[in-house]
Scaffold this active site. Sequence first.
Site, PDB file in Angstrom:
ATOM      1  N   CYS A 201      46.141  40.737  57.747  1.00  0.00           N
ATOM      2  CA  CYS A 201      47.121  40.488  58.807  1.00  0.00           C
ATOM      3  C   CYS A 201      48.032  39.342  58.415  1.00  0.00           C
ATOM      4  O   CYS A 201      47.622  38.432  57.701  1.00  0.00           O
ATOM      5  CB  CYS A 201      46.412  40.134  60.101  1.00  0.00           C
ATOM      6  SG  CYS A 201      45.281  41.411  60.657  1.00  0.00           S
TER       7      CYS A 201
ATOM      8  N   ARG B 170      52.384  42.479  52.710  1.00  0.00           N
ATOM      9  CA  ARG B 170      50.928  42.506  52.878  1.00  0.00           C
ATOM     10  C   ARG B 170      50.453  43.847  53.431  1.00  0.00           C
ATOM     11  O   ARG B 170      49.272  44.151  53.351  1.00  0.00           O
ATOM     12  CB  ARG B 170      50.490  41.388  53.840  1.00  0.00           C
ATOM     13  CG  ARG B 170      50.761  40.008  53.313  1.00  0.00           C
ATOM     14  CD  ARG B 170      50.656  38.979  54.420  1.00  0.00           C
ATOM     15  NE  ARG B 170      49.297  38.741  54.837  1.00  0.00           N
ATOM     16  CZ  ARG B 170      48.551  37.720  54.422  1.00  0.00           C
ATOM     17  NH1 ARG B 170      49.024  36.860  53.567  1.00  0.00           N
ATOM     18  NH2 ARG B 170      47.327  37.558  54.873  1.00  0.00           N
TER      19      ARG B 170
ATOM     20  N   TRP C  26      46.581  44.764  60.568  1.00  0.00           N
ATOM     21  CA  TRP C  26      45.896  45.880  59.918  1.00  0.00           C
ATOM     22  C   TRP C  26      44.665  46.140  60.759  1.00  0.00           C
ATOM     23  O   TRP C  26      43.801  45.272  60.889  1.00  0.00           O
ATOM     24  CB  TRP C  26      45.424  45.478  58.521  1.00  0.00           C
ATOM     25  CG  TRP C  26      46.238  46.039  57.408  1.00  0.00           C
ATOM     26  CD1 TRP C  26      47.064  45.331  56.590  1.00  0.00           C
ATOM     27  CD2 TRP C  26      46.270  47.393  56.942  1.00  0.00           C
ATOM     28  NE1 TRP C  26      47.633  46.182  55.659  1.00  0.00           N
ATOM     29  CE2 TRP C  26      47.163  47.448  55.857  1.00  0.00           C
ATOM     30  CE3 TRP C  26      45.643  48.589  57.368  1.00  0.00           C
ATOM     31  CZ2 TRP C  26      47.441  48.620  55.168  1.00  0.00           C
ATOM     32  CZ3 TRP C  26      45.931  49.758  56.684  1.00  0.00           C
ATOM     33  CH2 TRP C  26      46.817  49.761  55.601  1.00  0.00           C
TER      34      TRP C  26
ATOM     35  N   ASN D 232      43.526  36.603  62.138  1.00  0.00           N
ATOM     36  CA  ASN D 232      43.263  37.311  60.887  1.00  0.00           C
ATOM     37  C   ASN D 232      41.772  37.136  60.621  1.00  0.00           C
ATOM     38  O   ASN D 232      41.271  36.013  60.689  1.00  0.00           O
ATOM     39  CB  ASN D 232      44.096  36.660  59.767  1.00  0.00           C
ATOM     40  CG  ASN D 232      44.116  37.483  58.507  1.00  0.00           C
ATOM     41  OD1 ASN D 232      43.515  38.550  58.442  1.00  0.00           O
ATOM     42  ND2 ASN D 232      44.816  36.988  57.507  1.00  0.00           N
ATOM     43  N   GLY D 233      41.050  38.206  60.329  1.00  0.00           N
ATOM     44  CA  GLY D 233      39.608  38.080  60.088  1.00  0.00           C
ATOM     45  C   GLY D 233      38.832  38.968  61.046  1.00  0.00           C
ATOM     46  O   GLY D 233      39.415  39.829  61.719  1.00  0.00           O
TER      47      GLY D 233
ATOM     48  N   GLU E  70      30.464  42.159  33.034  1.00  0.00           N
ATOM     49  CA  GLU E  70      31.719  41.587  33.514  1.00  0.00           C
ATOM     50  C   GLU E  70      31.703  40.061  33.358  1.00  0.00           C
ATOM     51  O   GLU E  70      32.717  39.454  32.981  1.00  0.00           O
ATOM     52  CB  GLU E  70      31.943  42.021  34.973  1.00  0.00           C
ATOM     53  CG  GLU E  70      33.130  41.416  35.671  1.00  0.00           C
ATOM     54  CD  GLU E  70      34.468  41.648  34.970  1.00  0.00           C
ATOM     55  OE1 GLU E  70      34.562  42.494  34.064  1.00  0.00           O
ATOM     56  OE2 GLU E  70      35.421  40.936  35.323  1.00  0.00           O
TER      57      GLU E  70
ATOM     58  N   LYS F   5      34.488  37.977  31.204  1.00  0.00           N
ATOM     59  CA  LYS F   5      35.287  36.858  31.746  1.00  0.00           C
ATOM     60  C   LYS F   5      35.122  35.632  30.865  1.00  0.00           C
ATOM     61  O   LYS F   5      36.083  34.951  30.537  1.00  0.00           O
ATOM     62  CB  LYS F   5      34.826  36.480  33.161  1.00  0.00           C
ATOM     63  CG  LYS F   5      35.246  37.317  34.300  1.00  0.00           C
ATOM     64  CD  LYS F   5      36.695  37.317  34.662  1.00  0.00           C
ATOM     65  CE  LYS F   5      37.430  38.374  33.878  1.00  0.00           C
ATOM     66  NZ  LYS F   5      37.500  39.679  34.439  1.00  0.00           N
TER      67      LYS F   5
ATOM     68  N   GLU G 136      36.956  36.052  27.416  1.00  0.00           N
ATOM     69  CA  GLU G 136      38.413  36.172  27.386  1.00  0.00           C
ATOM     70  C   GLU G 136      39.132  34.889  27.776  1.00  0.00           C
ATOM     71  O   GLU G 136      40.236  34.640  27.279  1.00  0.00           O
ATOM     72  CB  GLU G 136      38.916  37.365  28.213  1.00  0.00           C
ATOM     73  CG  GLU G 136      38.718  37.248  29.693  1.00  0.00           C
ATOM     74  CD  GLU G 136      39.216  38.467  30.446  1.00  0.00           C
ATOM     75  OE1 GLU G 136      40.181  39.094  30.010  1.00  0.00           O
ATOM     76  OE2 GLU G 136      38.622  38.785  31.483  1.00  0.00           O
TER      77      GLU G 136
ATOM     78  N   HIS H  10      14.997  44.600  22.093  1.00  0.00           N
ATOM     79  CA  HIS H  10      15.343  45.555  21.034  1.00  0.00           C
ATOM     80  C   HIS H  10      16.398  45.002  20.087  1.00  0.00           C
ATOM     81  O   HIS H  10      17.138  45.763  19.476  1.00  0.00           O
ATOM     82  CB  HIS H  10      15.801  46.875  21.669  1.00  0.00           C
ATOM     83  CG  HIS H  10      14.736  47.468  22.538  1.00  0.00           C
ATOM     84  ND1 HIS H  10      13.740  48.282  22.055  1.00  0.00           N
ATOM     85  CD2 HIS H  10      14.471  47.294  23.861  1.00  0.00           C
ATOM     86  CE1 HIS H  10      12.933  48.613  23.047  1.00  0.00           C
ATOM     87  NE2 HIS H  10      13.355  48.028  24.148  1.00  0.00           N
TER      88      HIS H  10
ATOM     89  N   LYS I  30      48.330  41.297  30.447  1.00  0.00           N
ATOM     90  CA  LYS I  30      47.792  41.729  31.745  1.00  0.00           C
ATOM     91  C   LYS I  30      47.703  43.250  31.816  1.00  0.00           C
ATOM     92  O   LYS I  30      46.751  43.795  32.352  1.00  0.00           O
ATOM     93  CB  LYS I  30      48.682  41.185  32.869  1.00  0.00           C
ATOM     94  CG  LYS I  30      48.229  41.539  34.265  1.00  0.00           C
ATOM     95  CD  LYS I  30      47.015  40.734  34.665  1.00  0.00           C
ATOM     96  CE  LYS I  30      46.451  41.138  36.022  1.00  0.00           C
ATOM     97  NZ  LYS I  30      45.024  40.799  36.118  1.00  0.00           N
TER      98      LYS I  30
HETATM   99  C1  F6R Z   1      39.858  41.607  32.000  1.00  0.00           C
HETATM  100  C2  F6R Z   1      40.940  42.504  32.337  1.00  0.00           C
HETATM  101  C3  F6R Z   1      41.076  43.744  31.548  1.00  0.00           C
HETATM  102  C4  F6R Z   1      41.568  44.896  32.443  1.00  0.00           C
HETATM  103  C5  F6R Z   1      41.855  46.134  31.597  1.00  0.00           C
HETATM  104  C6  F6R Z   1      42.242  47.311  32.440  1.00  0.00           C
HETATM  105  O1  F6R Z   1      39.817  40.507  32.842  1.00  0.00           O
HETATM  106  O2  F6R Z   1      41.720  42.248  33.207  1.00  0.00           O
HETATM  107  O3  F6R Z   1      39.901  44.079  30.918  1.00  0.00           O
HETATM  108  O4  F6R Z   1      40.580  45.180  33.386  1.00  0.00           O
HETATM  109  O5  F6R Z   1      42.894  45.835  30.707  1.00  0.00           O
HETATM  110  O6  F6R Z   1      43.356  47.034  33.229  1.00  0.00           O
HETATM  111  P1  F6R Z   1      43.732  47.940  34.445  1.00  0.00           P
HETATM  112  O7  F6R Z   1      42.719  47.726  35.537  1.00  0.00           O
HETATM  113  O8  F6R Z   1      45.098  47.481  34.869  1.00  0.00           O
HETATM  114  O9  F6R Z   1      43.726  49.346  33.943  1.00  0.00           O
END
Ligand code: F6R
Length: 615
Positions: free
Chosen positions: A2, A27, A76, A102-103, A488, A492, A495, A511, A610
């Site tokens: 919201c 939003r 929303w 909101n919430g 994951e 993180k 990277e 193993h 990205k």
């Molecule tokens: C890691 C990261 C990447 C994306 C990957 C897929 O933090 O952001 O591993 O997850 O490049 O990106 P999308 O989700 O845009 O297909």
Amino acid sequence: MCGIVGYAGARPAIPVLLGALKDLEYRGYDSAGIAVLDPTGAGLRITKRQGKIVNLETALDGTAGQATTGIGHTRWATHGKPSDQNAHPHVSCNGEAVVIHNGIVENYAELRAELVAAGHTFRSETDTETIAHLLEDRLKDGDGLLEALRRVAPRLEGSQALVAMAESEPGAMVAARLGNAGGVVIGYGNQEMILASDLAAVLPFTQEVAFLADQQLVRLDRSGASFITVDGTPVELPRKRIPIDPVSALKGEYQHFMLKEVMEQPEALSDTIWSLGTLDPAELYLDDLGDARDQLATVERVMLIGMGTSLHAAMLGQRYIEALAGVPAETDNASEFRYRDPVIGPGTLVISVSQSGETVDVLEAMNVARAKGALQITICNTEGAQTTRVADGTVYTRAGLERGVASTKCFTASVAALYVLALGMGLARGKLSREELQHHMNDLARLPEAVARTLRDAPVCEREAQRFKTAGHILFLGRGLAFPAAMEGALKMKEISYIHAEGYAAGEMKHGPIALIDADFPTIAIATRHALRAKIVSNIEQVQARGGTVLAIVTEGDGQIAALADSAITIPEVPELLEPIVASIPLQLLSYYAAVQRGCDVDQPRNLAKTVTVE
Ligand code: F6R
């Protein structure tokens, strides 16, 4: 999700509020409304309409009015369908108190029953309206508006950001931020004040802002703002000058986009969940699935694909589809899938996960799936992105734009969207009853708050990160649903901090990877209270027996593992299927703080983009 705005100044409030609401349109919303308070004694004027802001504008008939104080909202729906009546603002029985929110008021059903028994009449199906009635009672008892809100605040369970006005205090408004349901930004103008759920609506007025923190309240009128905490202590909030530089402006109070986006997860989750369904009654919309929705009942198997973080989300989606819909499901890396001539056909549902919707390997894998006649659904955070144009149906996440290269809020939002999609499949196939759906929606409703509570422990993660920042390697272990979360966590870490990290299924450790363990090779183990907890206990002991140290992610109250491990970070107890979402939060924060402490470029790590649009 919201949008919230408020204005106290010398200009007519209506056009100001409408303009500010338009700045928040991105939003997403299903209805909009405003309330203005006329200083000449004409009282509150409330106008609200289902649909776009233009409907509200039409209802207001171009009048600017006399009022110079008011609040506005884009909604929303969570409790009660989108309608004029359920749109905010909501007003108390005697018309004295008016609220936007909101919430989710998680205990709204009990509060509503209590208020009805005490003689209050409700006009909407919303949880928000309870707040207006609670405020009315406090105002009747003689409290000023700020004190009334302060005393109502502890009665509301869950995370909220809310704003209220009272007829008895023209020219003023109060707001509270309770948890992480969204921000409250206060903007200082020249003899005018504005507040909003985010900077986009404040910056057209002023660059001089303050950010309300969790458990803080504000009272403002055109001459300024004063702040207190929920326990009544006055506080001074630092004013920040937001530079004109649009990038810094968007970072708001945070040093990096990544931290901002990590902190936005309660809101991103709740926006995603409540754009796909409602809590009371439990319903699933999944509107963007289109005709693909009809085939959820008949598909024979599911193949989930994605890359990187989205692949890890897909791995969790696989578990959800098996557990909630009873359909055989597998996960594959899209870059492998596209070249391996997969055995799929019209009976297969291919679910691609891609926050950008532009990742080349995912798109190519989708082309392969299309050529083989598979039904396709995509999970995507970007309206109209390429994957959404190729797929037969889309489940949109509502995480908002993610700027940090390391995906955080889009990951947890994708996992939540996959959970809702699995519920939809379970319902369509008769594997889930309506009662079970209600039960799962109740679980989802509590999830943003559990994430918000975990985020409050960010300082613990910052401290723990000190121990890892000099490590050359880190092993992340998890079992069952915690395995994708461990993968994951390792991704993180590598990277953004450039520390070599590997995520392993804990059962795999003996193993091979165990050969690496020594005093310089720490392990982070997700040891929450899931079905395989006893097994991970023995993994921890095996690491320690080889001189390795273990940081364990444990469930609150699990003193045994906390005592066994070398250090521990606790997370709140949530249903097992949702645990990986909450367990991912400290892992994101650990890698963020390790990267900051190592002086890395958190938002733009070396060699990474990205959106990966080339092979
Ligand atoms: C890691 C990261 C990447 C994306 C990957 C897929 O933090 O952001 O591993 O997850 O490049 O990106 P999308 O989700 O845009 O297909």
